[in-house]
Structure formats: structure tokens, C-alpha cells
Write an enzyme that holds these catalytic residues in place. Structure first.
Site, short mmCIF file in Angstrom:
data_model
loop_
_atom_site.label_atom_id
_atom_site.label_comp_id
_atom_site.label_asym_id
_atom_site.label_seq_id
_atom_site.Cartn_x
_atom_site.Cartn_y
_atom_site.Cartn_z
N GLY A 242 0.82 -1.21 0.00
CA GLY A 242 0.00 0.00 0.00
C GLY A 242 0.84 1.26 0.00
N TYR A 362 -1.42 8.88 6.78
CA TYR A 362 -2.12 7.58 6.68
C TYR A 362 -1.26 6.48 6.07
CZ TYR A 362 -3.99 8.71 1.88
OH TYR A 362 -4.17 9.02 0.57
N GLU A 363 -1.75 5.27 6.21
CA GLU A 363 -1.02 4.05 5.85
C GLU A 363 0.38 4.04 6.46
OE1 GLU A 363 -1.56 2.12 2.19
OE2 GLU A 363 -3.55 2.94 1.88
N GLY A 364 0.42 4.41 7.73
CA GLY A 364 1.68 4.48 8.45
C GLY A 364 2.25 5.89 8.40
N GLN A 369 7.19 4.88 9.36
CA GLN A 369 8.09 4.48 8.26
C GLN A 369 9.54 4.45 8.75
OE1 GLN A 369 6.41 3.38 5.82
NE2 GLN A 369 4.50 4.41 6.43
#
Lengths: 379, 249, 324
Positions: A242, A362-364, A369
């Protein structure tokens, strides 16, 4: 090494660009202002096959590689990330997850309509009290023999209302910690599922974001993806992919703002010449161009690794981190180049700046990261 | 019914045109090639007809006169929805040459409607469709802005100077189409793009053809002088200038 | 040796473009010592036919046969080819409009005669025959060499001008075209004629609107201005795509390419595709509220302001001039 795109990849990029400029651009500002979900646009997007690009042709997908997906994501995101986020969730989280880890029966039943664009998917991981720390799932999927009974709340769920198929991540055996988590497929209209109000966001305002409440929702066991306890691993591996999509989205946002700023610099005059002729602006443009070039290369490398079936989690985390950060920087500079006009909605760059912020979250988040990257360094 | 569409590739209409070699050649370095917009609309209409009439449209074929370098343009046509393609392997030197190549490649085959764009965005010959029709000794209708097939009959609207005529046309014929034939060019679907490579693309050798014209040198329009600006408050002055100085009104 | 001019009429009267074609042909004829013959198709009054002589035709060939009542490209081409042979014509000139574009290519192929379409000036040389035309949708010009003995040209409108009608009464001759015996493949079902309205491609003045007009409800301002100027109305591609105006008003690279004497652009930013369609206009006036709009780069005169204020003012001021 080969930096040349294939004929198909170029065609896909052009198709996405044509779609974005023709279909999305005309009303994007109004949609953003009114937080209006682009239902018609998403329908057209799905008919063209953008929602199931990477799924195998045998499941009615587009059979394309990740590089193609990255190019399409970037073009759509130059204009409207509220639309590209739908693409991202469908392609890289829901469809990829089912195709990679689902059973043949699940693929027939759930993947086929998703890949062909007849249905939209949503990925339900975040919770009010479990964001970055996804191991602490409070949503419970209680094992009832032939089915799970799900209770709990998910929030910030993209596509929550427009999706028909959910993948919900829930805790079955709290004692096993994250090894007791499962990923379950469920239809949105199942009894016991209710949606919160539409979330009023800073950017990507017309994407369809809600919280989702589960009250005694029955999910048959056959809807579990993978073995019992596979859910956390499933979520993490899916998110690795993603991140490439979000990196591409961030690059699109940056490039969209950059292209507008570049054009403006060649038209707008101050002190007797186009502002692009002033070093203050010219150097800004040079810096922006370098960042975007770097960001694209990182994103494409992660995509390439994925296409080669090589480990890509480290590179996709780096790409997500870097691309999101430069999206924020480039859009901020673009607003600066536009000056007062940049602060006005009419010129798009302020919206792109608001959209950029979300790619760092979002998505981490960017911080997550860095955890992924640093752990990879020291393992 | 079998439909053929003649397509050419031209510089993207947003391209800034530049010349090299003492203005004798087009500078191709920064040019992005696209399907000629008129041809793309023709193809779009053919695909629309196939989508609405199903098997009554047996096949949609595209034909191009060009070197191997024009294959991306042909693949785009296949991705949009053409079933197969023919490429006449020749450099498209000028209109008569191209029309001759097309006619030679088409005459041994069987098509009911041959579509060609009214104009092309490169050398603006507005000529290949009509020339080809004459060389095939086939009727042609120009400036078609609507094409429908009902019960096997072909109905067209054509624009003439001062109006629009609704006509019934007997096949086979060459339909030379303009804007209005389709609203917007079709965007190829993802599956279409992936399938394009699997569709047949036949390459045929060129015939011996003459060239009747040759572009010997190009020039760009003279740059305009500075624009003389007025404000909302002095519109009257502008009218005065147009009336007395420019003598236009 | 002769020059053959296709003399197009509309509703029984020859068009201005026809007189421009004749003026142009006469100029060419002088240089190569030839006569100009005009071809007129369908019933026209003798007075009108005589006008062709005033603008330069030595002879007028009139075709009134029923079989040419409806424009059929193939039949017309056969007829014209017969005439070319009969009159030993070496240069055949059509207007660069829908009619010329329908016939010239076919005739060119039939006679194996080089075609140059969109010609903008007289030949720069006759041996070899070299002539200038528009290319890249008005973004450039090319000098084209024609190597065939017979040449077919289509002439861009308003590119040459019309001479004073000083010529003699022409010799008028009927032409039967008996050799043309085929049947047409088309059957006319109905006609939607634009009557009374000035055609966009014929107009000397054009008033045009873009997306900046914000909606079809504001077009009355364009129409009022066009009215006082005796102008035709036009629009940009987005406007016709949105359905604010009919497609036949779309001016630009993929729409109509026009060359009026005066082009007034309202709320048009000046995308390169639009400029391609209007760049041959003699004078361009732009009305736009954005000082950086690219239209000002090609405009001769510009008004910086909102069309809602500018257009009524402009209409009023012009009315006053016309009234006085």
C-alpha cells in the site's frame, strides 16, 4: 537497468492523465468544498478498470504490473487525491490482499467483482485507540465454532460507505497478542454494521471516510483470510504494498502543484519580467524538480522490486516517507510561488497542499516508516 | 458489417511546433505523437456502434501508413477497441502517396464503411480520405457529423455550407468525418491496453506510388506586436480606435 | 490554357468567398497568360452569373442538370474532371471550406494532380510551382512544390481580398456533363438549413466566447454585440463540449479554422488549440479579467475586465457609432 517505460505503461499513464483532466478537473474544487463523494467519477474509473489494475486477468483484473499502477496513481493524484485514494485502497490493500492470501473460493466470490470494478472494497484496520500501534486491536472476533462474532469500532475508514466488501482486522485471541489477530471478509450490509457520520477532513475532503461500528456481527469462518492468527501479518504485508501507492499519490500531488507553479512562473510578471526569471523563484523550481525526480525514482524502484517478487518493504517505507515529505515541501513552495493567489481555492495549489499532509499520516505515519526503515537497517 | 478506420499519427495538438535543418524539417525531438484527433473520433464512433449493435458489426479494423515507429499509435487504437490493424510499411510522404498506399492495401479486402478523418493536425491536407475514395472508385461523403446504423441501413448527417443534411447512404462508401461524430475520444480501458498486444497487426509492403507535392520549407507566423490594453472604464476608446484607426467597424 | 474556379453559391447568390477566389484566379491568370473560367452548379439568375465576370471570369460554365442537385462527391468529381479536360484547365481552385474539402481531394486523385489545401497567397514561382499553405492547424506555414502538370488548390478565406468588380460580362455556356451516368449512393432525407444567419466561415467579424463566460445564460451579451456588428458568433471547444453552444460554432484546431478580419474573444484564456483556429484573423480583440491570460499574447487589442461590464459597454458604444 532500463529506465524506459513499456508501450503499455505509457498508454496507461496517458489514459489516466486523459481521465483526470477530462473527468476530474472540471469540478474538483467544488467537490472538495462540499465534501462531495465523486460517485459518478468512481463509476467511470471502475469501468475503465483502474480499480483492479494489478489483479490477474483470470480474475477479471487488468493484469498489470505495479509500475503501471504507480504511473496511473500519479496522474490521477495530480488532479484529485480523493479519487486516487479509492484506487489505492482497492488496488493495493483489498484486491492485492485477497489475491495474494485468499482462498480460491474467496477469490471467486469476492475478488472477481472487486477486480472488475463492479464492487468497491475497504480495509478496516485503524481504531480509535489503535492507530500506529496496530497490535492493540480492540475489535474482537470471538470464535463461535463455525463463525466469528465481531464487536468493536474502526475509524478513519476510507470507502466505508461506498464499499460493498470489507476486510476487517480483529482480535480473536487477546492472549496471543498480535498472533491472535485475524483478517475477515465481510459484506458491508451484514446485520450489525453501522456507520458513523462522514468525517469532515482537512484535505481529500470528498473521499468517503467514516467510522464503522460492529455489534454482534456474524462472520462465517470460511471468510477468514489465511490460517487462524494470520491477520496481523496479513495487514503488515498488505500495507508494505500500500505504501507504494501512497508514495505515488504523494508524487502526483507534488507534480501537480509543481506543474502549476512552473506554468504560473512563466506567465506571471513582477518587476518587469516573468517571475520565473527571478532567481528566487527559479531556484525554488529547481529544488522542487530535483525532489520530485528523486521521489519518483524511489517509488518506481520499490514498485520494480515488487514486480520482480523481491523483498520491497524497506524500499516502500523509504519511498512513502520521502515522497510524502517532499509532497508537503513542494506543495508549500508552490503556494508560495503563487503568492496571494496560491492561498485562493481557484488555483488548486492550496488544496494540493492540504492533500499532501495526509500522505505523511495515513497508511503508516512518517514516524512509523522510520521505525520500519531503521529496524530493517539493524536486523 | 465491417468497418475500417484510416488513422495517422500526428504531433499532440498542444505541441509547440519547431523546425530544424534550415526550416526544412519538423523538429521531432520534443514531440509526443497521438492519433489524429479526427481519426480518433471516427474510431470512437465505430466502437460505440459495436457496443450498441453487437455482432452486427463484424469487425473494426484500423489501417495506417507509417514506419514501425507509428506502431504505438496503432496499439492505442487496438487498446481503444479496434479488433485488428494493418500497417502499410512506408514513410507517409504526402497525401496522394498515402491515399495510394491505402487504396492498394484496401482494394483486395472487403469493408462496408471506410472512415477517415476530415483533416489531419499535421500538414492539414484535408485530403487523404477523398483521394483514397477516388482511387478505390468508391463513393464518399464528406463532413459527416453523425453516423447511425438502423436495420442494416446507414444514416448520416453531413454538414454542408449553410446547413446540415440528413442522408441515407448505400454501402460500401467512404465516410469522411468531422467533429460531432463522437463527443470525446474513448479512453482505453485497462484490459483493452493489456489485450492490445495480442490483437493481430498485419504489416504489408508498400506499393510503388508517386508523390505529387513536396513541402520544401516551413516558416512560423510573424510574432505579433504588443497588445494594446484598455480597461473597463475606457472601452469607448477601444471602439474609437477600431472605428477610426483600424477602420474595422 | 485556363484556370478553373469553382464558384459556389448559397441560396441563389454567389458567396463572397467566390469573388475572392476569382480575384485570386485573375491575378494568377495574368502571370501565366491564361483565362479564368468559373464553374457554377445549379440554377442561378443570369445577373448573378454575370457578376462572376465582373470579378474576373472570362467564361462561366453553368451546370443545371438535376443529377447535380444534391452534392455527391463522386458525381461532381466526374463532371468537373470532364470539364477540366474539355477546357484544358491547368489550375483548379476551390474555396477551402466544406465544399472544397469534399471535392478537391477526389479531383486531385482523379486527375493525378497535386493538391495544396489551405493556400494563403499567390504562388511564389510557377516553374517549379511553389505555393504557401497553412500547416499544423495554423501554427506554421509551408512552401509546397507541386510537380504534376495540373494543380488543384483550395484557398483560405480572407487571405487574398476581393478586387473591384470591374471586369466584363462573361460568356455564359451550359455544360451537360453527359458522360456522367452513374447513380448517387446517397438519398436526401431532410435538410436543416441555416437561413438568414451569417455563416461563421463567411463572416468578416466574429464574436466568440469561452468558459470564462461562465454559462450559456450569458450568451445574450455575445449575441447582442454580434448583432450590432453584423458578426457571426463562435465559441471554444470546452463551451461546445459542455453543450452551452452547438458544435458547429466550435472554433479551434479540431473545430473550424477561421480567418475573419476582426475576431473578438470574450472570456477565452487562449489555449494553444484555440489559437490555432483563429491565428489567421487580421485583428484580434481579447476581453479577459486575467491579465496573464495567454490570449493577450496574440491579441492586438485587449480589455482587462469582466465581460459582464465590458460587453454591454462595447455594444452601446458601437451602436452609437453605427447610429451616427
Amino acid at each position: 537497468m532500463n529506465f524506459e517505460f513499456t508501450e503499455e505503461q505509457k498508454m496507461i499513464r496517458q489514459a489516466a492523465k486523459d481521465f483526470a483532466e477530462r473527468e476530474l478537473l472540471p469540478d474538483v474544487i467544488e467537490r472538495d468544498t462540499r465534501s462531495e463523494f465523486p460517485a459518478e467519477h468512481i463509476k467511470k474509473l471502475s469501468e475503465l478498470g483502474f480499480l483492479g489494475m494489478m489483479t490477474d486477468l483470470k480474475y477479471d483484473g487488468g493484469g498489470m504490473d505495479t509500475i503501471s499502477y504507480v504511473l496511473a496513481m500519479e496522474e490521477i493524484s495530480k488532479i484529485d487525491s480523493s479519487v486516487s485514494v479509492v484506487m489505492s485502497v482497492c488496488n493495493s490493500l483489498v484486491n492485492w490482499g485477497i489475491e495474494k492470501f485468499g482462498s480460491e473460493k474467496q477469490k471467486e466470490k469476492y475478488l472477481r467483482p472487486l477486480a472488475s470494478g463492479q464492487k468497491i472494497g475497504a480495509f478496516l484496520l485503524s481504531e480509535p485507540e489503535a492507530g500506529s500501534d496496530a497490535t492493540k486491536q480492540r475489535t474482537i472476533a470471538e470464535d463461535k465454532g463455525d463463525h466469528y462474532l465481531v464487536n468493536g469500532t474502526k475509524n478513519f475508514i476510507t470507502n466505508a460507505n461506498c464499499a460493498s466488501t470489507y476486510i476487517v482486522i480483529a482480535q480473536t485471541d487477546p492472549e496471543k497478542g498480535h498472533k491472535g489477530i485475524n483478517a475477515l471478509l465481510i459484506e458491508k450490509d451484514a446485520p450489525g454494521i453501522t456507520l458513523g457520520p462522514h468525517d469532515d477532513k482537512m484535505g481529500m475532503r470528498s473521499s468517503d471516510t467514516h467510522s464503522v461500528m460492529f455489534t454482534d456481527v456474524k462472520i462465517p469462518k470460511e471468510n477468514r483470510i489465511g490460517e487462524d492468527g494470520f491477520g496481523f501479518k496479513f495487514a503488515m504485508q498488505t500495507l508494505d504494498g500500500g505504501r507504494i501507492g501512497i508514495a505515488a499519490q504523494a508524487n502526483g500531488i507534488a507534480a501537480g502543484a509543481f506543474e502549476r507553479a512552473l506554468n504560473y512562473s512563466q506567465e506571471r510578471k513582477a518587476f518587469g519580467t516573468e517571475i520565473g526569471n527571478h532567481q528566487a523563484i527559479a531556484f525554488k523550481l529547481a529544488d522542487m524538480a530535483v525532489k520530485i525526480e528523486n521521489a519518483r525514482n524511489m517509488c518506481l524502484k520499490a514498485a520494480w522490486l515488487k514486480d520482480q517478487n523481491k523483498p520491497f518493504g524497506y524500499q516502500s517505507a523509504m519511498a512513502k516517507l520521502y515522497c510524502a515529505d517532499i509532497a508537503m515541501e513542494v506543495t508549500t513552495e508552490a503556494v508560495q510561488i503563487f503568492g496571494g493567489y496560491g492561498y485562493m481555492k481557484e488555483y488548486h495549489v492550496e488544496r494540493l497542499m492540504r492533500e499532501a499532509k495526509l500522505t505523511q499520516i495515513y497508511e503508516g505515519t512518517s514516524e512509523i516508516q522510520k521505525i520500519v526503515i531503521s529496524r530493517s537497517l539493524m536486523k | 458489417m465491417k468497418i475500417l478506420i484510416c488513422i495517422s499519427d500526428v504531433p499532440d495538438t498542444t505541441t509547440k511546433i519547431k523546425f530544424t535543418n534550415d526550416n526544412k524539417e519538423l523538429d521531432q525531438t520534443e514531440i509526443q505523437w497521438i492519433i489524429n484527433p479526427w481519426d480518433e473520433l471516427a474510431l470512437t464512433r465505430a466502437i460505440e456502434l459495436k457496443e450498441s449493435l453487437g455482432e452486427k458489426i463484424e469487425s473494426i479494423t484500423v489501417i495506417n501508413v507509417g514506419p514501425a515507429g507509428s506502431e504505438p499509435t496503432i496499439r492505442k487504437a487496438l487498446a481503444m477497441g479496434a479488433d485488428n490493424a494493418i500497417r502499410v510499411d512506408a514513410d507517409p510522404k504526402e497525401s496522394y502517396f498515402v491515399a495510394y498506399q491505402l487504396a492498394e492495401a484496401i482494394k483486395s479486402r472487403d469493408f462496408d464503411i471506410i472512415l477517415a478523418g476530415l483533416d489531419s493536425a499535421d500538414y492539414n491536407g484535408a485530403s487523404v480520405g477523398g483521394m483514397m475514395a477516388e482511387l478505390l472508385d468508391m463513393p464518399s461523403v464528406s463532413a459527416i457529423s453523425a453516423l447511425n446504423i438502423e436495420n442494416g441501413k446507414v444514416f448520416i448527417n453531413r454538414e454542408i455550407e449553410g446547413g446540415t443534411q440528413k442522408l441515407e447512404a448505400q454501402t460500401p462508401f467512404v465516410a469522411i468525418v468531422q467533429k460531432g461524430i463522437a463527443i470525446e475520444p474513448k479512453i482505453p480501458a485497462m484490459r483493452g491496453i493489456m489485450m492490445a498486444r495480442t490483437k493481430p497487426l498485419e504489416v504489408v509492403a508498400p506499393a510503388n506510388a508517386d508523390c505529387l507535392t513536396e513541402n520544401i520549407v516551413y516558416e512560423l507566423p510573424q510574432p505579433k506586436g504588443a497588445c494594446r490594453k484598455f480597461t473597463e472604464e475606457n472601452v469607448n476608446e477601444l471602439v474609437d480606435v477600431l472605428h477610426k484607426e483600424a477602420k474595422l467597424i | 490554357m485556363t484556370l478553373l474556379v469553382y464558384a459556389e453559391n448559397r441560396e441563389g447568390k454567389f458567396k463572397k468567398a467566390t469573388f475572392e477566389l476569382l480575384s485570386y484566379a485573375e491575378e494568377l491568370a495574368k502571370s501565366i497568360n491564361a483565362d479564368v473560367i468559373a464553374l457554377s452548379v445549379n440554377e442561378i439568375s443570369p445577373d448573378e452569373l454575370n457578376k462572376l465576370g465582373h470579378y474576373g471570369a472570362k467564361k462561366v460554365v453553368s451546370v443545371t442538370d438535376e443529377k447535380f442537385a444534391l452534392l455527391d462527391n463522386k458525381l461532381y468529381t466526374s463532371m468537373i474532371a470532364n470539364l477540366v479536360e474539355k477546357e484544358n484547365a491547368e489550375i483548379i481552385i476551390f474555396p477551402d471550406n466544406l465544399t472544397g474539402r469534399a471535392l478537391a481531394p477526389r479531383l486531385s486523385a482523379k486527375l493525378k494532380a497535386g493538391l495544396v489545401s489551405g493556400v494563403v497567397s499567390a504562388p511564389s514561382s510557377y516553374d517549379p510551382f511553389v505555393i504557401k499553405k497553412k500547416v499544423f492547424t495554423g501554427k506554421a506555414f509551408a512552401d509546397v512544390k507541386v510537380s504534376s502538370a495540373i494543380k488543384v488548390l483550395t484557398l483560405s478565406q480572407n487571405s487574398f481580398g476581393i478586387k473591384d468588380p470591374s471586369g466584363d460580362t462573361p460568356q455564359i455556356e451550359d455544360f451537360k456533363a453527359e458522360a456522367v451516368s452513374e447513380k448517387s449512393n446517397i438519398k436526401l432525407l431532410s435538410v436543416d438549413k441555416i437561413t438568414g444567419k451569417l455563416l461563421l466561415t463567411d463572416a468578416e467579424i466574429v464574436v466568440s466566447g469561452g468558459r470564462g463566460m461562465r454559462g450559456p445564460e450569458n450568451w445574450n451579451m455575445i449575441e447582442e454585440l454580434a448583432d450590432v456588428l453584423g458578426a457571426a458568433t463562435a465559441c471554444t471547444r470546452p463551451v461546445s463540449d459542455e453543450g452551452w453552444r452547438p458544435h458547429d460554432e466550435h472554433v479551434g484546431q479540431t473545430g473550424k479554422i477561421i480567418a475573419p478580419v476582426l475576431y473578438i474573444a470574450c472570456g477565452i484564456s487562449g489555449a494553444i488549440q484555440h489559437i490555432g483556429g483563429i491565428s489567421s484573423s487580421k485583428v484580434i480583440v481579447a476581453i479577459n479579467k486575467d491579465p496573464d491570460a495567454p490570449i493577450f499574447e496574440v491579441a492586438d487589442y485587449g480589455v482587462l475586465g469582466d465581460f459582464k461590464n465590458v460587453l454591454p459597454e462595447l455594444t452601446k458604444a458601437i451602436k452609437e457609432i453605427k447610429g451616427s
